[in-house]
Design a protein around this motif. Structure first.
Motif, PDB file in Angstrom:
ATOM      1  N   GLU A  83       0.835  -1.203   0.000  1.00 26.69           N
ATOM      2  CA  GLU A  83       0.000   0.000   0.000  1.00 26.69           C
ATOM      3  C   GLU A  83       0.870   1.254   0.000  1.00 26.69           C
ATOM      4  OE1 GLU A  83      -2.267  -0.683   3.492  1.00 26.69           O
ATOM      5  OE2 GLU A  83      -3.877  -1.745   2.453  1.00 26.69           O
ATOM      6  N   THR A  84       1.970   1.225   0.745  1.00 27.73           N
ATOM      7  CA  THR A  84       2.894   2.356   0.758  1.00 27.73           C
ATOM      8  C   THR A  84       3.464   2.597  -0.633  1.00 27.73           C
ATOM      9  OG1 THR A  84       3.495   1.912   3.055  1.00 27.73           O
ATOM     10  CG2 THR A  84       5.001   3.284   1.781  1.00 27.73           C
ATOM     11  N   PHE A  85       3.861   1.517  -1.291  1.00 28.09           N
ATOM     12  CA  PHE A  85       4.429   1.635  -2.637  1.00 28.09           C
ATOM     13  C   PHE A  85       3.419   2.251  -3.604  1.00 28.09           C
ATOM     14  CE2 PHE A  85       4.901  -0.268  -6.891  1.00 28.09           C
ATOM     15  CZ  PHE A  85       6.155   0.211  -7.217  1.00 28.09           C
ATOM     16  N   ARG A  86       2.185   1.752  -3.571  1.00 24.37           N
ATOM     17  CA  ARG A  86       1.169   2.278  -4.488  1.00 24.37           C
ATOM     18  C   ARG A  86       0.857   3.734  -4.175  1.00 24.37           C
ATOM     19  NH1 ARG A  86      -1.116  -2.957  -3.209  1.00 24.37           N
ATOM     20  NH2 ARG A  86      -0.759  -4.407  -4.949  1.00 24.37           N
ATOM     21  N   ARG A 317       9.147  -8.372  -1.633  1.00 24.87           N
ATOM     22  CA  ARG A 317       9.041  -7.664  -0.362  1.00 24.87           C
ATOM     23  C   ARG A 317       7.895  -6.660  -0.364  1.00 24.87           C
ATOM     24  NH1 ARG A 317      13.341  -8.892   2.798  1.00 24.87           N
ATOM     25  NH2 ARG A 317      15.036  -9.960   1.731  1.00 24.87           N
ATOM     26  N   LEU A 318       7.499  -6.217  -1.573  1.00 20.87           N
ATOM     27  CA  LEU A 318       6.362  -5.307  -1.697  1.00 20.87           C
ATOM     28  C   LEU A 318       5.039  -6.056  -1.833  1.00 20.87           C
ATOM     29  CD1 LEU A 318       7.852  -2.648  -4.146  1.00 20.87           C
ATOM     30  CD2 LEU A 318       7.372  -2.342  -1.707  1.00 20.87           C
ATOM     31  N   ARG A 351      19.985   3.492   2.157  1.00 14.41           N
ATOM     32  CA  ARG A 351      20.442   4.110   3.412  1.00 14.41           C
ATOM     33  C   ARG A 351      19.632   5.340   3.788  1.00 14.41           C
ATOM     34  NH1 ARG A 351      24.995   3.031   0.364  1.00 14.41           N
ATOM     35  NH2 ARG A 351      25.237   5.225  -0.195  1.00 14.41           N
ATOM     36  N   ASP A 352      18.634   5.668   2.987  1.00 13.81           N
ATOM     37  CA  ASP A 352      17.829   6.866   3.230  1.00 13.81           C
ATOM     38  C   ASP A 352      16.697   6.540   4.205  1.00 13.81           C
ATOM     39  OD1 ASP A 352      16.394   9.197   3.184  1.00 13.81           O
ATOM     40  OD2 ASP A 352      15.829   9.090   1.062  1.00 13.81           O
ATOM     41  N   HIS A 358      12.034   2.623   3.306  1.00 16.61           N
ATOM     42  CA  HIS A 358      13.423   2.376   3.697  1.00 16.61           C
ATOM     43  C   HIS A 358      13.642   0.935   4.154  1.00 16.61           C
ATOM     44  CE1 HIS A 358      17.290   2.592   5.663  1.00 16.61           C
ATOM     45  NE2 HIS A 358      16.737   2.237   6.801  1.00 16.61           N
ATOM     46  N   ALA A 359      12.773   0.415   4.999  1.00 17.49           N
ATOM     47  CA  ALA A 359      12.959  -0.936   5.539  1.00 17.49           C
ATOM     48  C   ALA A 359      12.996  -1.973   4.426  1.00 17.49           C
ATOM     49  CB  ALA A 359      11.851  -1.258   6.542  1.00 17.49           C
ATOM     50  N   VAL A 360      12.143  -1.797   3.430  1.00 19.65           N
ATOM     51  CA  VAL A 360      12.101  -2.736   2.304  1.00 19.65           C
ATOM     52  C   VAL A 360      13.366  -2.616   1.461  1.00 19.65           C
ATOM     53  CG1 VAL A 360      10.882  -3.306   0.169  1.00 19.65           C
ATOM     54  CG2 VAL A 360       9.585  -2.793   2.241  1.00 19.65           C
ATOM     55  N   ARG A 361      13.749  -1.395   1.170  1.00 18.96           N
ATOM     56  CA  ARG A 361      14.923  -1.192   0.321  1.00 18.96           C
ATOM     57  C   ARG A 361      16.202  -1.654   1.018  1.00 18.96           C
ATOM     58  NH1 ARG A 361      13.067   1.578  -3.973  1.00 18.96           N
ATOM     59  NH2 ARG A 361      11.417   3.130  -3.688  1.00 18.96           N
TER      60      ARG A 361
END
Length: 376
Positions: A83-86, A317-318, A351-352, A358-361
């Motif tokens: 949901e965050t990604f979308r 992960r998404l 690292r951002d 961030h947690a996913v990346r």
């Protein structure tokens, strides 16, 4: 191309162009140094385009002011990474639409007739090709075109090649080293003996094709559906003195004719619909390229050959694709996994901590899957 219309002492018009697929502005007003940021933001949010006729540096300041008003991330919180990604993707599209309402005109020689304007002619000519001016483009896009020209001129250092790759505008640049390093480290089929032909599907800048040639593959056939990418790949392999070892062809059918000892594919990592050609390096509509690579691999491999799938687990992960789905497609294609190499992210976004994802990346893993035919 479509046409925009406005009044400037008398009715005028210009052809409209947007690399990012922004819609044709229906209402256009002239703006100059007297335009206040609050007014410009309100008009842009309402859908009115602002054709800039003032000082170039003031236009950049106004664009920055609009950017601050829009913000960098979508407000609010959501429960899942998907949901965050979308939400973030929708917000980025909204931000692009607002910032894309500040327009400038390029003349037939690709120049800007604005006070203190830089010379953008070479960058615009390389990005847009020939046209009968004037051409209206978003200032935000033109700044990206100019920045891309600088990348093309200085190139991107690729440690695995010990050389620089020069990305063209609209071609995904090899700024993330992990996927290149994986192709540099993976053991070649048959212990590296007699690897005569390799395919590089979706070659982009040609970086992986060049790397395979440097590793001793006799002939690399690189394909890409994008004419820009093919021109970019030819430019890079020529700069590296590898034109005799790498042949760049159209990728309309994904696979070139014939068979290969090694087939490499680094498809876009996110199964989603690209908003424009600029998104093709990131989004793979319906996972079509991934499925096309896997579905066609068995009949294109020479005995003892391998297919290398270079893929991030970001989509997993998404929640956009599962590992089980990926393995099912591999099995259904009559393939088996004979090895896998993994790499953790090295790019700045991992690292951002201000990034909503961030947690996913930070947890993302990029893998090179070594695929082969079943043992007879």
């Amino acid at each position: 191309m479509s046409t925009i219309h406005w009044i400037e002492t008398h009715p005028r018009s210009a052809r409209w162009h947007s690399e990012s697929g922004l819609p044709l502005p229906r209402t256009v007003v002239v703006a100059d140094d007297r335009m206040r940021a609050a007014v410009a933001y309100r008009l842009a949010c309402e859908g009115t385009a602002l054709l800039w006729r003032g000082d170039f540096h003031n236009a950049r300041q106004l664009l920055s002011a609009l950017d601050r008003r829009v913000g960098r991330t979508a407000p609010g919180a959501v429960d899942t990474a998907a949901e965050t990604f979308r939400l973030q993707r929708r917000f980025r599209a909204h931000r692009a639409r607002v910032l894309g309402k500040l327009l400038v005109l390029l003349d037939a020689e690709h120049g800007l007739d604005l006070r203190r304007a830089p010379d953008v002619r070479r960058a615009a000519a390389e990005a847009y090709g020939d046209f009968d001016g004037p051409l209206a483009v978003a200032l935000s896009e033109l700044l990206g075109v100019v920045s891309a020209r600088q990348w093309r001129e200085k190139g991107v250092h690729v440690p695995a090649l010990e050389a620089r790759i020069h990305p063209h505008y609209g071609v995904f640049a090899p700024t993330r080293s992990e996927y290149v390093d994986l192709v540099a480290q993976a053991p070649l089929p048959r212990g590296g003996r007699d690897v005569r032909v390799a395919f590089d599907l979706g070659t982009g800048t040609g970086v992986l094709a060049a790397l395979l040639a440097r590793r001793g593959v006799g002939q690399v056939v690189a394909t890409d559906v994008s004419a820009r990418a093919r021109a970019c790949a030819r430019d890079n392999v020529g700069r590296l003195g590898l034109s005799g070892a790498v042949r760049v062809e159209s990728g309309a059918e994904l696979y070139p004719p014939g068979r290969a000892d090694l087939v490499v594919c680094n498809p876009p990592w996110i199964p989603g619909r690209p908003a424009s050609d600029l998104d093709l390096g990131v989004y793979d509509a319906g996972g079509g390229m991934l499925q096309g690579f896997l579905g066609g691999l068995a009949e294109r491999l020479e005995p003892g050959g391998e297919g290398w799938l270079v893929l991030s687990d970001l989509a997993e992960r998404l929640g956009l694709r599962s590992r089980e789905q990926l393995m099912t497609v591999v099995g259904d294609a009559g393939l088996r996994v004979v090895g896998r190499l993994d790499a953790r992210p090295q790019h700045a976004r991992a690292r951002d901590t201000d990034d909503p994802l961030h947690a996913v990346r930070a947890a993302e893993v990029t893998s090179l899957w070594r695929l082969a035919l079943p043992v007879a």
